[in-house]
Design a protein around this motif. Structure first.
Motif, PDB file in Angstrom:
ATOM      1  N   GLN A  12       0.877  -1.228   0.113  1.00 26.74           N
ATOM      2  CA  GLN A  12      -0.254   0.073   0.066  1.00 26.74           C
ATOM      3  C   GLN A  12       0.918   1.198   0.028  1.00 26.74           C
ATOM      4  O   GLN A  12       1.853   1.349   0.774  1.00 26.74           O
ATOM      5  N   VAL A  13       0.488   2.295  -0.886  1.00 26.69           N
ATOM      6  CA  VAL A  13       1.033   3.341  -0.916  1.00 26.69           C
ATOM      7  C   VAL A  13       0.241   4.470  -0.796  1.00 26.69           C
ATOM      8  O   VAL A  13      -0.784   4.684  -1.528  1.00 26.69           O
ATOM      9  N   ILE A  14       0.619   5.690   0.032  1.00 26.86           N
ATOM     10  CA  ILE A  14      -0.311   6.580   0.190  1.00 26.86           C
ATOM     11  C   ILE A  14       0.090   7.721  -0.988  1.00 26.86           C
ATOM     12  O   ILE A  14       1.247   8.289  -1.122  1.00 26.86           O
ATOM     13  N   GLU A  15      -0.908   8.032  -1.904  1.00 22.59           N
ATOM     14  CA  GLU A  15      -0.594   8.890  -2.984  1.00 22.59           C
ATOM     15  C   GLU A  15      -1.097  10.219  -2.993  1.00 22.59           C
ATOM     16  O   GLU A  15      -0.317  11.115  -3.249  1.00 22.59           O
ATOM     17  N   THR A  16      -1.786  10.442  -2.239  1.00 19.69           N
ATOM     18  CA  THR A  16      -2.281  12.088  -1.821  1.00 19.69           C
ATOM     19  C   THR A  16      -3.159  11.824  -0.615  1.00 19.69           C
ATOM     20  O   THR A  16      -3.628  10.983  -0.217  1.00 19.69           O
ATOM     21  N   TYR A  17      -3.555  13.116   0.080  1.00 20.82           N
ATOM     22  CA  TYR A  17      -4.285  13.060   1.232  1.00 20.82           C
ATOM     23  C   TYR A  17      -4.479  14.511   1.120  1.00 20.82           C
ATOM     24  O   TYR A  17      -4.103  15.374   0.603  1.00 20.82           O
ATOM     25  N   GLY A  18      -5.686  14.936   2.039  1.00 20.61           N
ATOM     26  CA  GLY A  18      -6.375  16.129   2.089  1.00 20.61           C
ATOM     27  C   GLY A  18      -7.877  15.915   1.647  1.00 20.61           C
ATOM     28  O   GLY A  18      -8.164  15.048   1.241  1.00 20.61           O
ATOM     29  N   ASP A  19      -8.699  17.101   1.658  1.00 22.76           N
ATOM     30  CA  ASP A  19      -9.961  17.281   1.187  1.00 22.76           C
ATOM     31  C   ASP A  19     -10.686  16.152   1.808  1.00 22.76           C
ATOM     32  O   ASP A  19     -11.894  15.578   1.294  1.00 22.76           O
ATOM     33  N   GLY A  20     -10.305  15.723   3.084  1.00 23.57           N
ATOM     34  CA  GLY A  20     -11.097  14.970   3.972  1.00 23.57           C
ATOM     35  C   GLY A  20     -11.114  13.323   3.509  1.00 23.57           C
ATOM     36  O   GLY A  20     -11.686  12.607   3.980  1.00 23.57           O
ATOM     37  N   GLY A  21     -10.088  13.023   3.027  1.00 32.50           N
ATOM     38  CA  GLY A  21      -9.674  11.755   2.686  1.00 32.50           C
ATOM     39  C   GLY A  21      -8.213  11.290   2.102  1.00 32.50           C
ATOM     40  O   GLY A  21      -7.469  12.405   2.364  1.00 32.50           O
ATOM     41  N   PHE A  22      -8.061  10.132   1.360  1.00 33.71           N
ATOM     42  CA  PHE A  22      -6.910   9.859   0.989  1.00 33.71           C
ATOM     43  C   PHE A  22      -7.197   9.029  -0.486  1.00 33.71           C
ATOM     44  O   PHE A  22      -7.984   8.432  -0.779  1.00 33.71           O
ATOM     45  N   ARG A  23      -5.912   8.972  -1.035  1.00 30.07           N
ATOM     46  CA  ARG A  23      -5.845   8.097  -2.153  1.00 30.07           C
ATOM     47  C   ARG A  23      -4.582   7.287  -1.819  1.00 30.07           C
ATOM     48  O   ARG A  23      -3.599   7.421  -1.763  1.00 30.07           O
ATOM     49  N   VAL A  24      -4.983   5.859  -1.704  1.00 31.44           N
ATOM     50  CA  VAL A  24      -3.918   4.807  -1.580  1.00 31.44           C
ATOM     51  C   VAL A  24      -3.936   3.830  -2.559  1.00 31.44           C
ATOM     52  O   VAL A  24      -5.010   3.041  -2.559  1.00 31.44           O
ATOM     53  N   SER A  25      -3.016   3.670  -3.216  1.00 35.42           N
ATOM     54  CA  SER A  25      -2.820   2.503  -4.321  1.00 35.42           C
ATOM     55  C   SER A  25      -3.876   2.512  -5.247  1.00 35.42           C
ATOM     56  O   SER A  25      -4.212   1.465  -5.496  1.00 35.42           O
ATOM     57  N   GLY A  26      -4.310   3.688  -5.609  1.00 30.89           N
ATOM     58  CA  GLY A  26      -5.057   3.940  -6.715  1.00 30.89           C
ATOM     59  C   GLY A  26      -6.589   4.105  -6.104  1.00 30.89           C
ATOM     60  O   GLY A  26      -7.360   4.184  -7.005  1.00 30.89           O
ATOM     61  N   THR A  27      -7.086   3.772  -4.970  1.00 31.63           N
ATOM     62  CA  THR A  27      -8.280   3.628  -4.407  1.00 31.63           C
ATOM     63  C   THR A  27      -8.455   5.028  -3.414  1.00 31.63           C
ATOM     64  O   THR A  27      -7.534   5.467  -2.532  1.00 31.63           O
ATOM     65  N   HIS A  28      -9.688   5.727  -3.646  1.00 29.87           N
ATOM     66  CA  HIS A  28     -10.046   6.857  -3.040  1.00 29.87           C
ATOM     67  C   HIS A  28     -10.835   6.439  -1.870  1.00 29.87           C
ATOM     68  O   HIS A  28     -11.684   5.646  -1.778  1.00 29.87           O
ATOM     69  N   TRP A  29     -10.136   7.036  -0.527  1.00 33.66           N
ATOM     70  CA  TRP A  29     -10.940   6.827   0.758  1.00 33.66           C
ATOM     71  C   TRP A  29     -11.397   8.029   1.199  1.00 33.66           C
ATOM     72  O   TRP A  29     -10.665   8.926   1.147  1.00 33.66           O
ATOM     73  N   THR A  30     -12.698   8.025   1.514  1.00 32.47           N
ATOM     74  CA  THR A  30     -12.979   9.339   2.233  1.00 32.47           C
ATOM     75  C   THR A  30     -13.152   9.129   3.768  1.00 32.47           C
ATOM     76  O   THR A  30     -13.501   8.049   4.350  1.00 32.47           O
ATOM     77  N   GLY A  31     -12.681  10.010   4.570  1.00 34.22           N
ATOM     78  CA  GLY A  31     -12.436   9.838   6.051  1.00 34.22           C
ATOM     79  C   GLY A  31     -11.160   9.220   6.402  1.00 34.22           C
ATOM     80  O   GLY A  31     -10.254   9.304   5.633  1.00 34.22           O
ATOM     81  N   SER A  32     -10.832   8.801   7.640  1.00 28.89           N
ATOM     82  CA  SER A  32      -9.604   8.633   8.206  1.00 28.89           C
ATOM     83  C   SER A  32      -9.478   7.009   7.779  1.00 28.89           C
ATOM     84  O   SER A  32     -10.803   6.297   7.376  1.00 28.89           O
TER      85      SER A  32
END
Length: 125
Positions: A12-32
């Motif tokens: 797993q790699v964290i690609e982006t964070y902010g705007d209330g979520g994260f993109r991890v290994s190509g998947t967008h996650w809303t929240g923590s």
């Protein structure tokens, strides 16, 4: 903000964070999120005060053990109690608390070094 390093395939790699979520290994996650080397899970805490050992049970009970847990506390670093840190240490996990951005960047660096690391990250705007 893109924080993508070179990570071993399948991790797993964290690609982006902010705007209330994260993109991890190509998947967008809303929240923590709770990020382990092989998987990412939604994580209930929305604030530092909501973090408990029970909230970290997926990590504590994971088949793939981690040695370091990076705790992203939100916009600013906060220090978990000594009892909380000691309880994690009893499970073989060293806790490092910092703001969420620093935790995301540090996670990627340690993962690139193939360390046994996980991250528990409170979402930030």
């Amino acid at each position: 903000m893109d924080v993508t390093p070179l990570i071993p395939e399948g991790q797993q790699v964290i690609e982006t964070y902010g705007d209330g979520g994260f993109r991890v290994s190509g998947t967008h996650w809303t929240g923590s999120v709770l990020i382990m080397p092989q998987r990412t899970l939604s994580w209930a805490p929305e604030a530092f005060a909501q973090i408990t050992l029970e909230s970290l049970s997926p990590l504590i009970n994971a088949e793939d053990r981690v040695q370091v847990l990076l705790l992203g506390c939100g916009k600013g670093a906060q220090l978990p109690s000594k009892d909380f840190r000691t309880s994690l240490r009893e499970h073989g996990i060293v806790l490092e608390a910092m703001d969420t951005g620093a935790a995301a960047r540090t996670y990627n660096v340690l993962m690139a070094e193939e360390r046994a690391v996980a991250a528990a990250l409170i979402a930030v705007q």
